[in-house]
Design an enzyme around this catalytic site. Structure first.
Site, short mmCIF file in Angstrom:
data_model
loop_
_atom_site.label_atom_id
_atom_site.label_comp_id
_atom_site.label_asym_id
_atom_site.label_seq_id
_atom_site.Cartn_x
_atom_site.Cartn_y
_atom_site.Cartn_z
CG ASP A 252 -1.86 1.18 1.27
OD1 ASP A 252 -1.94 1.92 0.26
OD2 ASP A 252 -2.52 1.38 2.31
CE LYS A 259 -0.32 3.69 3.50
NZ LYS A 259 -1.19 4.33 4.51
CG ASP A 329 -3.22 5.75 2.16
OD1 ASP A 329 -3.07 4.53 1.91
OD2 ASP A 329 -2.60 6.35 3.04
NE ARG A 333 -11.80 3.31 3.92
CZ ARG A 333 -11.75 4.26 4.85
NH1 ARG A 333 -12.72 5.14 4.97
NH2 ARG A 333 -10.72 4.33 5.67
N1 BES Z 1 -3.28 0.16 5.17
C1 BES Z 1 -3.65 1.41 5.69
C2 BES Z 1 -3.93 1.39 7.19
C3 BES Z 1 -2.80 1.00 8.10
C4 BES Z 1 -1.97 1.95 8.68
C5 BES Z 1 -2.59 -0.32 8.44
C6 BES Z 1 -0.96 1.59 9.53
C7 BES Z 1 -1.56 -0.69 9.30
C8 BES Z 1 -0.75 0.26 9.84
C9 BES Z 1 -4.91 1.93 4.99
O1 BES Z 1 -5.08 1.56 3.68
C10 BES Z 1 -4.83 3.42 5.01
O2 BES Z 1 -3.92 3.96 4.43
N2 BES Z 1 -5.78 4.05 5.69
C11 BES Z 1 -5.79 5.47 5.79
C12 BES Z 1 -7.22 5.91 5.68
C13 BES Z 1 -7.38 7.38 5.51
C14 BES Z 1 -6.89 7.82 4.16
C15 BES Z 1 -8.84 7.72 5.66
C16 BES Z 1 -5.20 5.85 7.15
O3 BES Z 1 -5.41 5.13 8.12
O4 BES Z 1 -4.52 6.84 7.20
ZN ZN Z 2 -4.09 2.87 2.29
ZN ZN Z 3 -4.14 -0.23 3.14
#
Ligand code: BES
Ligand code: ZN
Ligand code: ZN
Length: 479
Positions: A252, A259, A329, A333
């Protein structure tokens, strides 16, 4: 490393080291009863009191064939729980490995062979396949002999092996572990197990299914996406299945909503939900549970490229709902949405549970002490909580409430994929809830439990949680 069982008294077996449990105030369990008188003088000398999380190493005890005896504390007799046994077993065998022993033995601690096995097999896990130069220096065990109830031990071994398989998939870096590799590895793990059928769906199939949400993530990557289905038929033909869905983002980057680079490498394990599903199906099939279970893993990378989805793009999911992708990101979902729609309409499941490293917000909320769980079903919550308590993959119920739904409103589409910073894990769960209608659905956000920093029987790296809890839950539905 060979795992063996034996019925002889452990002190008579020719080994390099053995692990014996001791309760508080130096009370021995049945295991050490035979040699307790030989051990007692040493205990009196070194102040070992059998307290939890303590150990002592003794050498060359008269009447014990192996030169090393590790005593592990089990706490007060009668009050020792399964987690204490796992931690003690892990501590004992890891110490023997560190001391350079090759052939070791362990007795059933607190007469709980299953937890002893879990502690041993989980505690010794190490991801060292890609180490070549220094590998010779790593201390390894050749054989572990268990003395105690074999069935209980074997059950624990299988559960822990399932979790270790998840760990292996999760630990493997994303240049190796891309969707096609993941599928091959899953096949390797599950091949030879009875009642397993594997179906691998390609991108063309997902497009036919109108999985616009899943594909909106997949388009950005040069690695072909895969949609893996694992069918386990341990129950009767007509019985409705339990379905597990695992988020399978093999890396990711965040996509166009890139990120920050610090710590991004951890996102190699953004397929930990999928890893847990494969490990769970392995354990369920190996145990031969008499119930039907389906494991589903939508697999893709989330990459930025000329073909990647842009913020503000609007895509249509397979249930016809339109989604405005405000942040690429929030891709987990998206891939889960189409998987949820697919399983509900295709398999008529009695229960659906998705497992995902979904939100960083979950890590902030609960850390790694608990795993966040969302469900509208009180009954399913109780069942999962009970399973997690048994295996010490502890769950905490989070709110899945309409109050959060308005944060996903947008004038341009049916909903958007992010609901802002406030209650980030809860709005993510609400988003998923738009793609499944049945009551017995739960969403498990394992983001905070994805990795461990060498704690207890979790060595440094990915945890493979909550494979044992998911397998234990499946036992509830056995005929
Ligand atoms: N894979 C990440 C979430 C994650 C973060 C898992 C740290 C394990 C450790 C997910 O896809 C993500 O990036 N989520 C975002 C959502 C936001 C953009 C609403 C997040 O948590 O920042
Ligand atoms: Zn993500
Ligand atoms: Zn993710």
């Amino acid at each position: 490393m060979k795992l063996l069982t034996d019925n002889q008294p452990i002190e008579t077996i020719d080994l390099d080291g053995i692990v014996i449990g001791v309760f508080k105030n130096n009370i021995f369990g049945d295991a050490a009863g035979r040699i307790s008188s030989a051990l007692q003088p040493f205990l009196d000398l070194n102040d070992f009191e059998g307290k939890k999380k303590t150990k002592a190493v003794l050498y060359n005890i008269a009447g014990v064939k192996s030169p090393r005896v590790i005593l592990v504390g089990l706490g007060e007799k009668g009050k020792t729980d399964a987690e204490t046994v796992r931690l003690a077993a892990s501590k004992g065998v890891r110490k023997l490995r560190a001391l350079g022993a090759k052939k070791i033995g362990i007795e059933s601690l607190n007469e709980d062979g299953q937890s002893t096995a879990e502690g041993v097999v989980l505690g010794l896990y190490r991801y060292d396949d890609l180490k070549f130069k220094d590998k010779a220096k790593l201390k390894t065990l050749d054989e572990i002999t268990f003395v105690g109830d074999n069935d209980s031990w074997n059950r624990g071994v299988t559960l822990a092996e399932g979790q270790n398989k998840a760990r292996y998939l999760n630990d493997t870096p994303a240049n190796i572990c891309h969707p096609s590799w993941f599928v091959e590895k899953a096949k390797e793990y599950l091949s030879g197990l009875k009642n397993i059928e594997i179906i691998v769906r390609e991108e063309s199939w997902a497009i036919e299914q109108k999985m616009g949400a899943f594909m909106s993530v997949a388009y950005g990557s040069d690695q072909p996406a895969k949609f893996l289905e694992i069918h386990y038929k341990g129950g009767n033909d007509g019985d409705t299945p339990l379905v597990y869905i695992g988020k399978g983002i093999t890396f990711d980057t965040g996509g166009i909503s890139l990120k920050p680079s610090a710590g991004m490498g951890a996102m190699k394990a953004d397929m930990s939900g999928a890893g847990a599903v494969v490990g769970t199906l392995y354990a369920i099939a190996k145990l031969g549970l008499k119930t039907n279970v389906i494991g589903i893993t939508p697999l893709t990378e989330n990459m930025p490229s000329g073909k990647a989805t842009r913020p503000a793009d609007i895509v249509t999911a397979s249930n016809g709902k339109t989604i405005q992708v405000d942040n690429t990101d929030a891709e987990g979902r998206m891939v889960l949405a189409d998987a949820l729609v697919y399983v509900e309409k295709t398999f008529k499941p009695h229960t659906v549970i998705d497992i995902a490293t979904l939100t960083g917000a979950m890590m902030v909320a609960l850390g790694n002490a608990f795993i966040g769980m969302f469900t509208r079903s009180d009954e399913l919550w109780k069942e999962l909580e009970a399973s997690g308590t048994i295996t010490h993959d502890r769950f905490w119920r989070m709110p899945l409430d309409d109050i959060y739904r308005k944060q996903l409103d947008t004038p341009l589409a049916d909903l958007k994929n992010v609901g802002g910073r406030e209650g980030g894990s809860c709005t993510a769960a609400m988003f998923l809830g738009e793609f499944i209608e049945m009551g017995r659905w739960a969403h498990i956000d394992i983001a905070g439990n994805m990795s461990a920093k060498g704690k207890g029987y979790h060595p440094d790296g990915m945890t493979g949680k909550p494979v044992r809890a998911l397998t234990t839950l499946a036992m509830k539905f056995e005929k």
